[in-house]
Design an enzyme around this catalytic site. Structure first.
Site, short mmCIF file in Angstrom:
data_model
loop_
_atom_site.label_atom_id
_atom_site.label_comp_id
_atom_site.label_asym_id
_atom_site.label_seq_id
_atom_site.Cartn_x
_atom_site.Cartn_y
_atom_site.Cartn_z
N MET A 1 0.83 -1.21 0.00
CA MET A 1 0.00 0.00 0.00
C MET A 1 0.86 1.26 0.00
SD MET A 1 -2.89 -1.56 0.01
CE MET A 1 -4.16 -0.36 0.36
N GLN B 1 5.11 -0.31 9.11
CA GLN B 1 5.59 -1.36 8.23
C GLN B 1 6.90 -0.94 7.57
OE1 GLN B 1 3.79 -2.98 4.26
NE2 GLN B 1 2.91 -4.16 5.95
N CYS C 1 5.90 -7.69 -0.71
CA CYS C 1 5.62 -6.77 -1.80
C CYS C 1 6.44 -7.16 -3.03
CB CYS C 1 5.94 -5.34 -1.40
SG CYS C 1 5.55 -4.12 -2.68
N LYS D 1 5.12 -9.74 7.44
CA LYS D 1 4.14 -9.92 6.37
C LYS D 1 4.85 -10.58 5.20
CE LYS D 1 0.53 -7.67 3.68
NZ LYS D 1 0.85 -8.20 2.34
N ASN E 1 -4.31 -12.60 4.26
CA ASN E 1 -4.45 -11.42 3.41
C ASN E 1 -4.53 -11.87 1.96
OD1 ASN E 1 -2.18 -9.21 1.93
ND2 ASN E 1 -4.19 -8.52 2.61
N GLY E 2 -5.16 -11.05 1.13
CA GLY E 2 -5.17 -11.32 -0.30
C GLY E 2 -6.55 -11.58 -0.85
N GLY E 3 -7.07 -10.65 -1.65
CA GLY E 3 -8.33 -10.87 -2.35
C GLY E 3 -9.57 -10.90 -1.49
N GLY F 1 -6.63 -4.92 2.37
CA GLY F 1 -5.80 -3.91 1.73
C GLY F 1 -6.59 -3.09 0.74
N ARG F 2 -6.61 -3.54 -0.51
CA ARG F 2 -7.28 -2.78 -1.56
C ARG F 2 -8.77 -2.61 -1.30
NH1 ARG F 2 -3.71 -1.94 -5.56
NH2 ARG F 2 -1.82 -3.20 -5.42
#
Length: 319
Positions: A1, A53, A83, A122, A194-196, A216-217
């Site tokens: 992010m 982070q 990342c 992470k 995390n993820g999707g 996140g997104r």
């Protein structure tokens, strides 16, 4: 992010949920050690609990950056080894470090020796041609042995060769079961997924298998979803009933920032998805885009944009 969850974004998100842990954008150890620390690390007291982070690979630098962050009052220090961007890979931090679990472990050990707040990692389930069954276990066990207080696992491989970061958002497929297996194998280690994950109902389903969920997104692009975190995850009343209530609560902060010379657009750029799914949302976005970037734009611009949104709230109108 990176370039997204700055201090203005986090103040906004904190008004949507009292309880969720907020994360800064990833900041490199070099920037923190040698850069403008107040600009990079300064935050509003309302943001707590908030985690810093870090991106980096040198244990000494990670320890120094962690110490600086802890002195600023951050509640947790997180090292990002997930990342996949070229910018990150070229600097030898982010997902490429999945290939060097011992180095990551040394970084964790150095940070643990430097600070008293929790240190977390992470990561991805693997990179490129790694076998996720082997790679994730290797990293997890190395960092936990070094003292890591928890892991946040993005349930998709990072492809550093052959895919762009944008393509890597969808390819290869997510593998939530791999993260569940890690939790089953390490029951005493706090593990978040995390993820999707697109909403709070999905997050609640994952909590049957892991200890936490990172959005996140979804949280950034449709922030209204966070209004459901406190009631649906923590069983507590939401602090604000509607997005319009949230914006009204945000006004004093914005006024203070404007008085300090912050441009309105620096704050309102985080509001683009606030009314997703509601009549008037497009007019709201357009008005801010056309007027919020003007020199001297103030609260009147934001209020005028909000007035274009018709009755109804995103949590009722959007799937």
């Amino acid at each position: 992010m990176m370039d997204w969850t700055d201090r203005h974004c986090r103040v906004f998100h904190r008004l949507l949920t009292r309880r969720a842990l907020l994360y800064t954008e990833m900041l490199t150890t070099g920037a923190i050690i040698h850069g403008d620390r107040q600009r990079l690390l300064g935050y509003d007291a309302s943001e707590h609990p908030v985690a810093l982070q870090l991106g980096g690979s040198d244990p000494a630098d990670l320890a120094e950056a962690a110490r600086i962050g802890a002195d600023f009052g951050y509640d947790e220090i997180n090292i990002n080894v997930g990342c996949p961007s070229d910018r990150v890979k070229d600097g030898r931090f982010g997902a490429c470090l999945m290939a060097e679990p011992d180095l990551v472990a040394r970084g964790v050990a150095a940070m643990k020796a430097a600070v008293k707040v929790p240190v977390t990692v992470k990561c991805r389930i693997g990179i490129d041609d790694q076998d996720p069954e082997v790679a994730l276990d290797a990293l997890a066990r190395a960092v936990v042995a070094a003292g890591a207080d928890g892991l946040v696992v993005h349930a998709r491989k990072a492809w550093l060769n052959g895919l762009s970061p944008k393509q890597n958002r969808d390819v290869p497929p997510l593998d939530y079961d791999r993260v569940y297996r890690l939790k089953a194998a390490m029951p005493d280690v706090p593990i978040s997924i995390n993820g999707g994950i697109m909403g709070i109902a999905e997050a609640a389903a994952h909590l049957a298998h892991v200890d936490g969920v990172m959005l996140g997104r979804a949280a950034y692009q449709e922030p209204w979803r966070l209004l459901a975190v406190d009631p649906d995850i923590f069983g507590e009343p939401a602090q604000h009933a509607t997005m319009k209530d949230v914006f009204e609560a945000m006004m004093p902060y914005i006024a203070d920032q404007l008085a300090q010379g912050t441009r309105l657009h620096s704050i309102t750029r985080h509001f683009v998805g606030a009314f997703h799914g509601v009549r008037g949302a497009r007019a709201f976005r357009r008005y801010l885009a056309e007027n919020g970037t003007q020199h001297g734009a103030g609260l009147d611009v934001l209020r005028a944009a909000i007035a274009l949104v018709e009755v109804g709230e995103p949590e009722q109108a959007a799937a």
